[in-house]
Every structure is written in C-alpha cells, then in structure tokens.
Design a protein around this motif. Structure first.
Motif, PDB file in Angstrom:
ATOM      1  N   CYS A 126      -6.323   5.555   1.239  1.00 33.11           N
ATOM      2  CA  CYS A 126      -5.407   4.738   2.032  1.00 33.11           C
ATOM      3  C   CYS A 126      -6.168   3.912   3.061  1.00 33.11           C
ATOM      4  O   CYS A 126      -5.938   2.710   3.222  1.00 33.11           O
ATOM      5  N   LYS A 160      -6.406  -0.230   3.284  1.00 32.99           N
ATOM      6  CA  LYS A 160      -5.900  -0.970   4.434  1.00 32.99           C
ATOM      7  C   LYS A 160      -7.012  -1.703   5.164  1.00 32.99           C
ATOM      8  O   LYS A 160      -6.833  -2.834   5.634  1.00 32.99           O
ATOM      9  N   THR A 219      -2.545  10.661   5.030  1.00 31.83           N
ATOM     10  CA  THR A 219      -3.917  10.264   4.683  1.00 31.83           C
ATOM     11  C   THR A 219      -4.317   8.931   5.301  1.00 31.83           C
ATOM     12  O   THR A 219      -5.426   8.451   5.069  1.00 31.83           O
ATOM     13  N   CYS A 220      -3.414   8.321   6.082  1.00 30.41           N
ATOM     14  CA  CYS A 220      -3.674   6.989   6.637  1.00 30.41           C
ATOM     15  C   CYS A 220      -3.983   7.090   8.132  1.00 30.41           C
ATOM     16  O   CYS A 220      -3.201   7.670   8.889  1.00 30.41           O
ATOM     17  N   VAL A 260       0.876  -1.172   0.000  1.00 27.29           N
ATOM     18  CA  VAL A 260       0.000   0.000   0.000  1.00 27.29           C
ATOM     19  C   VAL A 260       0.913   1.222   0.000  1.00 27.29           C
ATOM     20  O   VAL A 260       1.577   1.510   1.002  1.00 27.29           O
ATOM     21  N   THR A 295      -2.962   7.299  -3.640  1.00 28.90           N
ATOM     22  CA  THR A 295      -2.745   5.978  -3.053  1.00 28.90           C
ATOM     23  C   THR A 295      -2.839   4.898  -4.126  1.00 28.90           C
ATOM     24  O   THR A 295      -3.712   4.953  -5.004  1.00 28.90           O
ATOM     25  N   ASN A 316       3.821  -1.199   3.907  1.00 34.14           N
ATOM     26  CA  ASN A 316       3.505   0.223   3.744  1.00 34.14           C
ATOM     27  C   ASN A 316       4.666   0.922   3.041  1.00 34.14           C
ATOM     28  O   ASN A 316       5.831   0.688   3.386  1.00 34.14           O
ATOM     29  N   ALA A 368       1.195   5.194  -0.151  1.00 34.67           N
ATOM     30  CA  ALA A 368       0.298   6.312   0.120  1.00 34.67           C
ATOM     31  C   ALA A 368       1.017   7.425   0.854  1.00 34.67           C
ATOM     32  O   ALA A 368       2.090   7.215   1.444  1.00 34.67           O
TER      33      ALA A 368
END
Length: 563
Positions: A379, A383, A361-362, A355, A404, A395, A357
C-alpha cells in the motif's frame, strides 16, 4: 512630514510629495524583505535538491517546505521582540534592525555550502538562517503599517496603508522575474547547479538602498508625541496581553480577521503556483510567467480596496473576500485543472485511479521525516509512487489481510512488498528490481489511460489560466488591502506595534505560512489532489463567521484618542 492628530473630514486631495515619500520609504524596504523571503519559496524544489538530497525526493520536498515554514513559525516571536522595541524606542530604529537582520541572513544563503559539500550541517545552517529571517519579518510589517497609519489623514488611512499591502505581491513579482531572467540567460541546468545563488547575492544591493532610505525617515509623530510627554509604554507586552480588554481584541483580530486573510493570501499566490507546477505538471518557467501576469493585473486592487474601505468600511470588504474564497476555491481549482492540463482532467473523469488495500497496511504519506524504506508495504509503495507522479487517486478499504491492488481504469496492478537490505539501510536487490518493475507498469498504465506526464503547451488555455490566477489575486486584495488600517485602528498608540504585530504574525506565520506544507501532506495522504483545499476553506469560513458576529467596524475611529 506632517501629522494628522484629529479625525477631521477635510476634502480628499491628491497625495502630497511628502506623503508619497513617506509611503515609499516605508514600503521599499518591505518589498525588499518580501523579495528575500519569496526567493526561497519559489526555489523550493532546487533548495530540496541542494540541501535535503539525503532524503527520499518526496520527503525532501516536504522538508524544504517545512524549512520555508520555519521562518513563518518564529515570526510571532519576532513580533514580540521587535514590537516591544518599536513601542519603547520608536518605529524608525526598529525598522533598521529588522531590515539589516533580514538582508544579511538572505545574502549568506547565497554562499551556503550544499548537502553534497558538508552533509547535515548544510540544512541545519539553512534552517538557522530561515529562523533569523522569520524573526526579522516578525518586526517588519507591524512597524510599516503603524508608521504609515500614524502619518495618514484619518479619512484616507485605508488608502495610505494599502500601499504597504502591495509590497508582498511586488516582492514575489520581483523574485519570480529575477529567477525567470536568470533561467533564460544561464539555462535550467546551470541555474539549478549554481545560478540559483545569484538572486540571493543580488539582494545585497537592495539591502544597501533600503538602509539608506530608512535612515532618511523621521519618527512617527504619534510616537514622538508620546515620547515627549513621557507616556511611552514601559512594558508593552504586559499591557498588550496581560489586560483582558486588550487581549480580547488581539484574539478577535487573530481569529476573526488575520487567520482567514492569511490562508487566502497563501492559497492565491503560493499554493496556486505549486498546484500548477507540482500537480498539474505545467513547466515551471511557464507557470511563473503566468503568475507574473496575474500579479501585474491584481496588485493595483490592493489600493482600490484600501481606498474603498475608507468609504464603506473595512469589515464588509474583508468578510466578502473570505466568504467568496471559502465558497469558490474548489470550483476555481477544478477550472484551473481544465485550463492548464485538460488531458489530466479528461483522464481523471474517464479512468479513475484506485488504491484498494487493508487500511492497517497504509502509513501516513505526509510524514516529513520518512525515507523511501519507511514505506515498505505494498500500500505504501503504491501511494508513494502515485504521490510522486502527482496522480490523484481514491482509497478503497479491503478486508484485513487482503492484498493491495492499484487500479488504473480497467488495469489492475499488484505492488510488491519491500524487503530491507542487511542492516536495514535501503531495500534489498530483489525488492529494488520488483519496485522498479511495478513503477514502470504503473507508469505505462497511466499513459495508456490518458494521464499525461507533462501539461501539453499546445492544449493549454493560457488566457484562462491568467484569468483564474487573477481571480485568486482579487480575493487576496479584498482580504489584505484594508486589513492594515483595521488592525492599526483596533489598538491604542502606546502598545499598537506590539498588539497588532502578534496576531498578524501568528495568523500569517502559522495559519498561512504552514498552509503549503499542511495542504501537501493532506493531499499526499488522501490521494485527492483537491483535498488540501479543505485547510484554507475551513479557516476562511471560520474567520468569516467570527468576524461577522464579533468584530466591530473600525472606519472613522480616532487612533489618537487613546495614546
């Protein structure tokens, strides 16, 4: 029942009939209480669906684990309440109070209305019952260990108390067998709908037997002697924790022994089972039967290591178990993956999931109070879905503002952004369709890359799984088998119940009981299915270091020297 007031070195003889009755009377109720406690843990997915159905599935499962953990959180408070009673009024009557409180709370769970019936009141009442069970458990173990140790011959104290240590595994064994048999008889659908209540209701029979057994018990001879001479403690809590000399021993018991023992115990018996079903996607009944086999193989080693501790000491065995657990957990769980779901292990080696990103934003994926709509960024949506699928991912940080991307092998997929519906309740229709399409695309990419939806029974090495689970059990028995005798020997008779109960239940209630929830949250946030193991590894290693440096051996100590 005879007492053994002096640390003589008489030749070892087989357990007398009254000694067997003593151990059985102390242990039977404890088996029952653990059976009740573990029913909830083993049925956590069904509990989540019945009582937390108003939440997102991942958040609901975490809440179910937290409700399970709630019983552990209050155990130290039960240790204070019932430890104080045990040191003031005696071991026997405190036993009766704890088992009645535990048993009645469990039976009520069997008739508790679900979320669909009464809404939010259902999980509130469930958690209240879990708190009552936890309070009762807080007074149970210290009493059982103290009672048996104060009856046991001095040179066989580890052997006698090790029988109590088998009770937790036997309780889990009973809970799993009852659940598996009911699933076979009723079928999975009926069991998930209403049959899950039967194991809780059946506990009323065990409660009646346990109360009858405990009514037949005599008071501990050590406590009886204190009471006859008027030397029982009038303020056991103040004597236990208001005196630095004793408080120091309490802290050493907690951080140098019990915290490490607790995480090893819960990793080997609870987290291993969750890992099989929730991460490796082994069919639940198959995983439970495999665990039952490992429990049957491993449980006798509690007694073996308890008896060995009478010969070579308690500390060397416990420290060895902690060190082996800290060093071995990562390779052991990786071996479990290969044995249980080789297709998953192959896919992870050949087609990593990434992922990529902007970290800003996570969100924290382990949040227990989050709903689906709280994870609206691309994101978060990526996830969240991968976590629900049990897919391990890496990540990768992108520059600020970058889009993302989910990469499965060589396939790249861009997740959408969730738009909230009017009023902020749920996603709007466009987002719902876009999210469904994204999930279908990711699922297809996972299948194309070799990621299985379920573990294939035909490729499963069941013998290898049992061997690995039995190795987990061996570590559990090393740290748990001798610990009751060691804790009893660390404290004087007049405040023993209180002094040993608090560190034991802080260790097992907080460090151990929270282990499944914390590990699940770590994995959900990091994406790596093995990262949750850092929690037990670091605590086991820390306890081992403290224990080696600061905790003294207790074998041969005269527990009657300081009444």
């Amino acid at each position: 029942m005879s007492a053994h007031p002096t640390p003589d070195r008489a030749p070892r003889t087989p357990m007398a009939r009254e000694d067997i009755q003593l151990v059985f009377a102390s242990s039977f109720g404890t088996v029952y209480e653990w059976y009740d406690f573990y029913l909830y843990g083993a049925l956590a997915p069904i509990i989540a669906a019945q009582f937390f159905s108003g939440l997102d599935p991942s958040a609901g499962f975490i809440f179910a684990l937290l409700a399970f953990a709630a019983g552990f959180i209050v155990r130290p408070f039960g240790a204070l309440v019932f430890g104080r009673l045990g040191d003031m009024i005696g071991r026997k009557y405190t036993f009766l109070i704890t088992i009645l409180l535990m048993g009645l709370s469990t039976c009520v769970v069997g008739v508790l209305p679900s979320y669909a019936d009464i809404g939010l009141a259902a999980p509130v009442m469930l958690i209240a019952l879990r708190l009552l069970q936890g309070l009762a458990m807080g007074g149970e173990y210290g009493g059982a260990a103290t009672y048996v140790a104060e009856h046991a011959p001095p040179d066989r104290r580890g052997f006698y108390t090790s029988w109590i240590q088998t009770t937790a595994s036997l309780g889990l064994f009973m809970a799993l067998v009852v659940i598996l048999l009911l699933r076979q008889v009723l079928g999975d659908a009926a069991f998930a709908d209403w049959g899950w209540r039967i194991p809780f209701l059946l506990s009323i029979v065990l409660l009646a037997v346990s109360v009858w057994v405990r009514l037949s018990m005599n008071e501990s001879p050590a406590f009886q002697r204190l009471r006859e001479t008027g030397r029982t403690s009038k303020a056991p809590i103040r004597e236990s924790f208001g005196n630095w000399r004793n408080l120091r021993v309490v802290l050493l018991a907690l951080f140098g022994l019990v915290a490490g023992q607790a995480v090893v115990w819960y990793t080997g018996q609870f987290y291993a089972l969750f890992f099989l079903t929730g991460v490796l996607r082994v069919e639940p009944s198959t995983a439970q039967w495999l665990m039952v086999a490992a429990l049957a193989i491993g449980t006798p080693f509690f007694v073996f290591f308890g008896a060995l501790a009478d010969r070579i000491g308690r500390k060397p065995i416990i420290m060895a178990g902690l060190a082996l657990a800290a060093a071995g957990y990562f390779p052991m769980f990786e071996a479990l993956t290969v044995a249980a779901n080789p297709a998953l292990a192959e896919a992870q080696a050949n087609a990593r999931i990434v992922v990529a990103a902007d970290p800003a934003t996570c969100s924290f994926q382990g949040s227990p109070i989050a709903r689906e709509v709280d994870f609206a960024s691309p994101c978060d949506l990526a996830k969240r879905f991968l976590t629900e699928q049990g897919a391990s991912y890496d990540n990768r940080a992108l520059p600020r503002g970058a889009a993302t991307v989910v990469r499965v092998g060589s396939t790249e997929i861009t997740p959408p952004r969730g738009g909230l519906a009017a009023g902020g309740h749920g996603f709007d229709d466009r987002s719902v369709r876009a999210i469904a399409a994204f999930r279908a695309e990711v699922r297809q990419a996972l299948l194309a890359a070799g990621y299985p939806e379920r573990a294939d029974p035909a490729r499963m090495d069941k013998v290898g799984i049992v061997v690995i689970l039995s190795a987990f059990m061996l570590l559990v028995t090393m740290v748990y088998g001798p610990i009751a005798a060691m804790l009893v020997e660390m404290f004087p008779t007049r405040i023993r119940y209180t002094s040993m109960s608090l560190p034991y239940h802080i260790g097992n209630g907080w460090f151990g009981g929270l282990m499944p929830s914390i590990a699940f949250a770590i994995v959900a946030h990091s994406g790596n299915m093995y990262d949750g193991l850092w929690y037990p590894v670091l605590i086991a290693a820390g306890s081992c270091a403290i224990g080696l440096l600061l905790v003294r051996e207790t074998r041969g100590r005269d527990i009657y020297a300081q009444d």
